[in-house]
Structure formats: C-alpha cells, structure tokens
Scaffold this active site. Structure first.
Site, PDB file in Angstrom:
ATOM      1  N   CYS A  74      -9.079  44.843  87.775  1.00  0.00           N
ATOM      2  CA  CYS A  74     -10.472  43.711  88.452  1.00  0.00           C
ATOM      3  C   CYS A  74      -9.445  43.497  90.368  1.00  0.00           C
ATOM      4  O   CYS A  74      -8.727  43.714  90.443  1.00  0.00           O
ATOM      5  CB  CYS A  74      -9.757  42.580  88.476  1.00  0.00           C
ATOM      6  SG  CYS A  74     -11.032  42.060  86.465  1.00  0.00           S
TER       7      CYS A  74
ATOM      8  N   ARG B 280     -10.116  51.690  90.196  1.00  0.00           N
ATOM      9  CA  ARG B 280     -10.309  51.266  89.386  1.00  0.00           C
ATOM     10  C   ARG B 280     -10.802  50.702  88.599  1.00  0.00           C
ATOM     11  O   ARG B 280     -10.482  50.096  87.043  1.00  0.00           O
ATOM     12  CB  ARG B 280      -9.500  49.345  90.137  1.00  0.00           C
ATOM     13  CG  ARG B 280      -8.504  49.692  90.867  1.00  0.00           C
ATOM     14  CD  ARG B 280      -7.963  48.476  91.792  1.00  0.00           C
ATOM     15  NE  ARG B 280      -7.273  46.863  91.066  1.00  0.00           N
ATOM     16  CZ  ARG B 280      -5.940  46.917  91.672  1.00  0.00           C
ATOM     17  NH1 ARG B 280      -5.284  47.935  91.802  1.00  0.00           N
ATOM     18  NH2 ARG B 280      -5.660  46.138  90.755  1.00  0.00           N
TER      19      ARG B 280
ATOM     20  N   TRP C  30     -13.158  43.493  85.652  1.00  0.00           N
ATOM     21  CA  TRP C  30     -13.627  44.400  84.560  1.00  0.00           C
ATOM     22  C   TRP C  30     -14.118  43.599  83.009  1.00  0.00           C
ATOM     23  O   TRP C  30     -13.027  42.302  82.831  1.00  0.00           O
ATOM     24  CB  TRP C  30     -12.241  45.181  84.136  1.00  0.00           C
ATOM     25  CG  TRP C  30     -12.676  46.790  83.020  1.00  0.00           C
ATOM     26  CD1 TRP C  30     -13.401  47.153  83.152  1.00  0.00           C
ATOM     27  CD2 TRP C  30     -11.625  46.304  81.903  1.00  0.00           C
ATOM     28  NE1 TRP C  30     -12.822  47.874  82.219  1.00  0.00           N
ATOM     29  CE2 TRP C  30     -12.514  46.831  80.917  1.00  0.00           C
ATOM     30  CE3 TRP C  30     -10.682  44.975  81.679  1.00  0.00           C
ATOM     31  CZ2 TRP C  30     -11.646  47.196  80.050  1.00  0.00           C
ATOM     32  CZ3 TRP C  30     -10.647  45.312  80.264  1.00  0.00           C
ATOM     33  CH2 TRP C  30     -10.731  46.452  79.980  1.00  0.00           C
TER      34      TRP C  30
ATOM     35  N   ASN D  48      -8.461  37.074  89.250  1.00  0.00           N
ATOM     36  CA  ASN D  48      -8.196  38.831  88.189  1.00  0.00           C
ATOM     37  C   ASN D  48      -6.871  37.897  87.273  1.00  0.00           C
ATOM     38  O   ASN D  48      -6.211  37.244  87.740  1.00  0.00           O
ATOM     39  CB  ASN D  48      -6.913  39.741  88.938  1.00  0.00           C
ATOM     40  CG  ASN D  48      -8.063  40.850  89.994  1.00  0.00           C
ATOM     41  OD1 ASN D  48      -9.401  40.122  89.599  1.00  0.00           O
ATOM     42  ND2 ASN D  48      -7.549  41.245  90.761  1.00  0.00           N
ATOM     43  N   GLY D  49      -6.772  38.875  85.814  1.00  0.00           N
ATOM     44  CA  GLY D  49      -6.396  37.733  84.883  1.00  0.00           C
ATOM     45  C   GLY D  49      -6.693  37.534  83.401  1.00  0.00           C
ATOM     46  O   GLY D  49      -7.962  37.600  83.900  1.00  0.00           O
TER      47      GLY D  49
ATOM     48  N   GLU E 277      -1.668  63.795  74.669  1.00  0.00           N
ATOM     49  CA  GLU E 277      -2.500  63.483  75.584  1.00  0.00           C
ATOM     50  C   GLU E 277      -3.395  64.190  76.296  1.00  0.00           C
ATOM     51  O   GLU E 277      -3.876  63.669  76.954  1.00  0.00           O
ATOM     52  CB  GLU E 277      -0.955  64.123  77.280  1.00  0.00           C
ATOM     53  CG  GLU E 277      -1.698  63.992  78.820  1.00  0.00           C
ATOM     54  CD  GLU E 277      -1.676  62.591  79.087  1.00  0.00           C
ATOM     55  OE1 GLU E 277      -2.952  62.455  80.176  1.00  0.00           O
ATOM     56  OE2 GLU E 277      -1.718  61.646  78.580  1.00  0.00           O
TER      57      GLU E 277
ATOM     58  N   LYS F  68      -6.645  62.122  76.585  1.00  0.00           N
ATOM     59  CA  LYS F  68      -7.830  62.563  78.036  1.00  0.00           C
ATOM     60  C   LYS F  68      -9.064  63.053  77.823  1.00  0.00           C
ATOM     61  O   LYS F  68     -10.305  62.694  78.121  1.00  0.00           O
ATOM     62  CB  LYS F  68      -6.968  64.046  78.760  1.00  0.00           C
ATOM     63  CG  LYS F  68      -5.980  63.925  79.930  1.00  0.00           C
ATOM     64  CD  LYS F  68      -6.514  62.179  80.814  1.00  0.00           C
ATOM     65  CE  LYS F  68      -5.244  62.351  81.384  1.00  0.00           C
ATOM     66  NZ  LYS F  68      -5.368  61.324  80.896  1.00  0.00           N
TER      67      LYS F  68
ATOM     68  N   GLU G 196     -11.383  59.639  76.605  1.00  0.00           N
ATOM     69  CA  GLU G 196     -11.259  58.741  77.757  1.00  0.00           C
ATOM     70  C   GLU G 196     -12.288  58.779  78.394  1.00  0.00           C
ATOM     71  O   GLU G 196     -12.775  58.532  78.656  1.00  0.00           O
ATOM     72  CB  GLU G 196      -9.943  59.038  78.221  1.00  0.00           C
ATOM     73  CG  GLU G 196      -8.313  58.387  78.348  1.00  0.00           C
ATOM     74  CD  GLU G 196      -7.525  58.238  79.352  1.00  0.00           C
ATOM     75  OE1 GLU G 196      -7.509  57.249  79.565  1.00  0.00           O
ATOM     76  OE2 GLU G 196      -6.952  59.573  79.483  1.00  0.00           O
TER      77      GLU G 196
ATOM     78  N   HIS H 176       0.382  66.421  55.377  1.00  0.00           N
ATOM     79  CA  HIS H 176       0.762  65.356  54.872  1.00  0.00           C
ATOM     80  C   HIS H 176      -0.712  64.426  55.536  1.00  0.00           C
ATOM     81  O   HIS H 176      -0.568  63.119  55.321  1.00  0.00           O
ATOM     82  CB  HIS H 176       1.990  65.003  55.661  1.00  0.00           C
ATOM     83  CG  HIS H 176       3.165  65.517  55.441  1.00  0.00           C
ATOM     84  ND1 HIS H 176       3.901  65.507  54.156  1.00  0.00           N
ATOM     85  CD2 HIS H 176       3.638  66.291  55.722  1.00  0.00           C
ATOM     86  CE1 HIS H 176       4.737  66.596  53.767  1.00  0.00           C
ATOM     87  NE2 HIS H 176       5.152  66.441  55.265  1.00  0.00           N
TER      88      HIS H 176
ATOM     89  N   LYS I 228      -8.917  51.819  85.746  1.00  0.00           N
ATOM     90  CA  LYS I 228      -7.447  52.270  86.268  1.00  0.00           C
ATOM     91  C   LYS I 228      -5.563  51.699  86.198  1.00  0.00           C
ATOM     92  O   LYS I 228      -5.306  51.836  85.808  1.00  0.00           O
ATOM     93  CB  LYS I 228      -7.607  52.594  88.038  1.00  0.00           C
ATOM     94  CG  LYS I 228      -6.768  53.436  88.240  1.00  0.00           C
ATOM     95  CD  LYS I 228      -6.561  55.186  87.665  1.00  0.00           C
ATOM     96  CE  LYS I 228      -5.130  55.732  88.449  1.00  0.00           C
ATOM     97  NZ  LYS I 228      -5.704  56.762  87.582  1.00  0.00           N
TER      98      LYS I 228
END
Length: 633
Positions: free
Chosen positions: A2, A27, A81, A119-120, A506, A510, A513, A529, A628
């Site tokens: 946010c 963000r 957000w 925010n929060g 990673e 990606k 995402e 396994h 972000k």
C-alpha cells in the site's frame, strides 16, 4: 504494498497526490483514492472533506478527479493492496467517519468528518469494531482501517493531533496513517508503528508532505525526514512537529532533514515492453554499480570506518540469515559460499517462521538480513526478535540506503540496483548475491582463510560479471522458443544440485509469480523420493547443469526423467557434454562462472518466466494478488 501520500499547502495539491500514487504503482495495488478538504484553498467553498475512489488504475482515478473538479490545499491519497475486505470501492481508502448514527447507504456523497488512509494491519480491529458499534458507529466496509477513522472521530475534542495520539494507544498491530479532520482544514496528522512513513519538507518550509516512500515525493521535494517507530507528526502550513508515542516533543536534531534524491517510478521503458524485461537487461549495469569502488576485501565495505566490522567479523562464530521470498533464496545460495569459502556454519531462516518459533540464540552469531526495500515487515520483525534474544551483531544487505533495515542494523552492504519497478525481483536478486559474495570473502579473510591470490582471483571474477551477463542475455532468442512451449503447460519442475538448487527455487518462483503456471523446484537428488511420480511428457523439467563436482550425479537424475517420458530443458555449461536430442532441449551457457555461476544461470530462468508470461498474456509487472514491498505480515 500500500502507498500513502499526504500534503498541506496553499496551492492545489491534488495533482501532487495523484502523481505520488503513480510513482507508487510499482508496489502493487487493487484500488486507489484521494480525499481533500474542499475549504482549504483561498476562494474555494465547499462542504468539507470530499473524496474519489476507484478499483481501476490511478489513471482512472485522475480522470474521476478531473470530472468532479476535486481541488484542495490539504489532502491524503492511497493505493490499497487488499487484506481485510475484497478490492471493491467501498473498501478503498481514504475511509471516512461521519460520526455515530450515519447509515452506510448515505455514505456515498456525504462529506466526511474524518478522512484517513492506512498501511498495515490492525490486529485488534474486531474488538474495536464491536466497541464502536455499541456507540452508534455504522461501518460501510470490511476493512480494519475504517475502525481507526471511527476511533479518531470518537476521541476528537477540537484537537486532531490529540485524537490521533489517543487512538494509536488503543491500536495493536502495524500501521502508518495519515488523517485529516473537517474542522481543521490546514492540518494533516501522521503516525507510524511497524510501517514506514516519511515527512517531506517543501521549498521554504511553507508546505509539507507525508508519504510511505520518499519516491512518491520525487520532483516535489528532496528534503526528507524519516520518522522512527512510534513517531507522530503534525503538519500545518509553515510548520511541522514530531513527538514520540509517549508525547515527548522532538527537535530537528532528533529527526534531521536529509537530502534524498529519490528516483521516479515513472522511468522511461525505452525499447522494452515491460519494466521486468528492462530490469533483467539492466543487471550488467546494476552489478557494475554495486561493485564500483571495490578495490579489495576490506571491512570498510560494511562499515564506513571499518573498525566495527572488523571487530565483529573476528568475534562471530556463525551466521544466521533472515529473509523472505527471493531474498531468502539469495540467502540459501550464500550459505553454500559461507560454509565452503569462509568455513562458517550458516543457518538460513524464513523470517516469518523464525520470529514465531522457539530457537536457541547464539550471541556470537552474525545476524544477516536481506531485503530489496529494507522495509519488509516479516524480516524487520525477525531482526528485532533476534536482537531481543541478545544477538547484537547485525548486518543487512539491502538496496535502499535510507531504509529501516539499514538504520536498525549495525553494519550494512547497500547494493546499487536502482529502483526495481517490476513486482518479480530480478536485478535486486543478482546484486544481493554480489553483496553476499563480498561478505563471504570478508569473513574468510577475517578467519585467515583468504590468501592474496584467492582474493585477487575472486575480485577478478566479480569484475567480469557484467561482461559475462551480457553474453548470457544474448541467449534471449533461444529462451523465447522454450517459452512458446511452456506457455501451453500448467505445471513445471525445476532441478538443481548444490549451489544451484536455490537457483532452481528462484526459477520456479519467477515462473509461478508472473505466468501463473504451477512450478516446483527440488534438489535433483530428491527426484526419486517423490517428485518423479509427477513426471510425464506434459511436465517440462528445467535443469540447471553447470560443470561442477555434481555434474555426473545430475546427468543420472536427468536420465531418470527421460526414462519416464519427461521432457528436459537444460541450461548447460559448454563443456558438460550434454547435447540436444529427442526429449532434451539444451541451451549452452557462454562460460562457466565457478562459485559465481548462480548469478549467470539465474538470468535465463528470469527470461524464461518473462517470455512465458508474455506468451500467456498476463500482467507481467503487476501480477495478480502480489505486491512489491510487503510491509504487512
């Protein structure tokens, strides 16, 4: 995550507020809004606090503001957000309080008594909501934020600052807030606890600004005051004042004004389709900038004077790395370096898990936090938890020199990746790896394990990275052909061994995402396994295959995939003797990077995710449900 922007001025600040939101779009958000005091400009009349909100992009909000002729010298704005409540207009900020007894259906056009952005996350919002409802307050949203607006209204007795201060005493959780009241048209009050907030001092001190990120104020002011935990700030025309949560007033010495040359988030794309693609191709420059001036492995890299860093490096006997997401994977990579090169036992923890479990503190451990923004809530909380357990040796690898992470750690290596706008991190990751490799060398040197010859060899390899990455980026056409096949799949498996297992993680992150393809990564030795049961001709298997000590083992794992009809996509060093054939697609890396090979192999995986997402038509820079800078738990 946010974003907050606020202002008190004698000019119309609506364009500044909206422009600030545009600079924070990177963000991630799913709604936005602005509220102004209609009577805060000379010659303007109105009914008080009015607002515009949208679940579209900020550009749509701008059109709405122009249509409604929204103007004011005092106002607040927000990109949200969603956490509590779906991304719908009635849940968007700014939130109003009209006082007790006003029904939600009459809220749409009614001017507010209190306007607030936040925010929060407020953890005790349910109890506060019940209490406020018992006093006659009617809620029009599902958010925890509306609780704060009503709480401030209920405590207001002619002084907004006093009401906000009293309200913050009742809140539990993380918050940065900006508040305006109908009866005080030239005043904005802000407060922060666990979520960042900065004060911007306007030219001549005649106007003042609030923002969750200095970037939002780029081009408006470069005079920034970083508010500390628990601070409250009172913005009025021609003056501002800061107090601590307990009411102690602070002068300029305690919260000095800093000159911050913030970069605008609206940077030109140039020839690129998306910011993510641009940032992938910026990695050679970002690494060169991050390594600029590194002439040798000296403690001054982590502490301007060097004395403190050297003392700490001599004293520690282990390393604890705390991070989230992509930064966590850079920490996993660093573990291999730290133990193999520096001989230091290293533990890597997911920050959000570490702070909530019972652990055994080691006062002689170096606590290393990794964060692109330096404001990641879980990582900051984990850092504070570790310090609370008596672990006083702290160091951060971070991309923002003015962030909370840098301020709260004793030592720091600040990378110079520049602003990263795409939500999926790319250049921040590779520059983190460069910083962590330098830390490895410094610790090895402090333990007497780094000879002059080894230091020179490693530094030469680091300096060669920008050139090596340029050669890797030239593989893009071959990766595009892979992406065309991946775009038709719904699942993928990534394999790596040793130092390259975190790179496989990673790569999978990606892909999921930004393309929304389900992807998993495994150490290749774990294939038999369990994951082998998933392998079919419809499950592409990406394999990171450098020419290292585990290559022959990796080749056996690849044969296991082929025997089950799986199709391999292999990133192989030139001398691995892995050739393309039926069911095996090979892209040859230009050179072997030795210990720094992870920085080379991750780039094709970034490009694979990017071009797969493009082929599937997803919103590459703003993937669904993601943000972000994750500044909430």
């Amino acid at each position: 995550m946010c974003g907050i922007v606020g202002a008190v001025s004698t000019r119309n600040i609506v364009p500044i507020l909206v422009q600030g939101l545009q600079r924070l779009e990177y963000r991630g958000y799913d709604s936005c809004g602005v509220a102004v005091h209609a009577q805060s400009l000379p010659g303007r009349s109105g009914a008080g606090l009015v607002r515009a909100r949208s679940t579209a992009r900020v550009a749509e909000l701008l059109a709405q503001v122009a249509h409604d002729d929204l103007q004011g010298g005092t106002g607040i704005a927000h990109t949200r957000w969603a956490t509590h409540g779906a991304p719908q207009v009635h849940n968007a900020h700014p939130h109003f309080s009209h006082g007790p007894g006003v029904a939600p259906h009459s809220d749409a056009q009614r001017p507010g008594r209190v306007a607030l952005v936040h925010n929060g996350i407020i953890e005790n919002h349910e109890a506060l909501r019940r209490e406020l409802e018992s006093r006659g307050y009617v809620f029009s949203s599902q958010t925890d934020t509306e609780v704060i607006a009503h709480l401030v209204d209920s405590l207001y007795d002619g002084d907004l600052f006093a009401a906000v201060r009293a309200a913050t005493q009742e809140l539990r959780g993380a918050f940065a807030i900006a508040v305006v009241h109908r009866d005080e048209p030239h005043r904005v009050v802000g407060a922060r606890a666990g979520s960042p907030l900065v004060l911007g001092v306007g030219e001549g001190g005649s106007e003042h600004f609030l923002a969750s990120d200095a970037m939002a104020l780029a081009g408006v002011t470069d005079q920034i005051v970083y508010l500390e935990e628990g601070d409250l700030v009172d913005l009025q025309l021609g003056r501002y004042w800061i107090t601590t949560a307990d009411g102690q007033s602070l002068g300029p010495a305690e919260r000095p004004v800093r000159t911050v040359h913030a970069h605008s988030g609206a940077a030109e794309l140039g020839p690129y389709r998306h910011y993510m693609q641009k940032e992938i191709f910026e990695q050679p420059r970002a690494l060169a900038d991050t390594l600029e001036g590194v002439q040798g492995i000296v403690p001054e890299l982590f502490d301007g004077a060097g004395a403190a860093a050297w003392r700490v490096f001599k004293e520690i006997d282990s390393v604890l790395i705390l991070a989230c997401g992509t930064s966590y994977y850079s920490g996993l990579t660093a573990k291999y370096w730290l133990e193999a090169i520096a001989g230091i036992p290293t533990q890597v923890e997911v920050a959000s898990e570490y702070r909530y479990r019972t652990s055994v503190p080691n006062p002689r451990a170096l606590v290393v936090t990794i964060s692109q923004s330096g404001e990641t809530a879980d990582t900051l909380a984990a850092l504070r938890h570790a310090k609370g357990l008596g672990m006083r040796h702290t160091l951060t690898v971070c991309n923002v020199a003015t962030s909370a992470m840098v301020r709260e750690c004793a030592l720091a290596y600040v990378t110079r990746a520049g602003v990263e706008i795409g939500v999926a991190s790319t250049k921040a990751f590779t520059t983190q790896l460069a910083g962590l490799f330098l830390l490895t060398l410094a610790l090895a040197q402090s333990k007497g394990l780094l000879s002059e010859e080894d230091e020179a060899r490693h530094l030469q390899a680091l300096r060669h990275l920008p050139v090596a990455l340029q050669a890797v980026l030239a593989l893009e056409p071959q990766i595009i052909s892979w992406a065309e096949d991946f775009a038709r799949r719904e699942n993928a498996l990534f394999l790596g061994r040793g130092l390259h297992y975190p790179i496989a993680l990673e790569g999978a992150l990606k892909l999921k995402e930004i393309s929304y393809i389900h992807a998993e990564a495994y150490p290749a030795g774990e294939l038999k396994h369990g994951p082998l049961a998933l392998v079919t001709s419809e499950m592409p298997v990406v394999t990171v295959a450098p020419n290292d000590a585990l290559l022959e083992k990796l080749k056996s794992n690849m044969q296991e995939v082929r025997a089950r009809g799986g199709v391999l996509y292999v990133l192989a060093d030139a001398d691995t003797h892995i050739d393309s054939s039926e069911g095996i697609h090979v892209i040859r890396m230009p050179e072997h990077g030795g210990p720094l090979s992870p920085l080379l192999h991750v780039v094709p995986l970034q490009l694979l995710a990017y071009h797969t997402a493009c082929a599937r038509g997803t919103d590459v820079d703003k993937p669904r449900n993601l943000a972000k800078s994750v500044t909430v738990e």
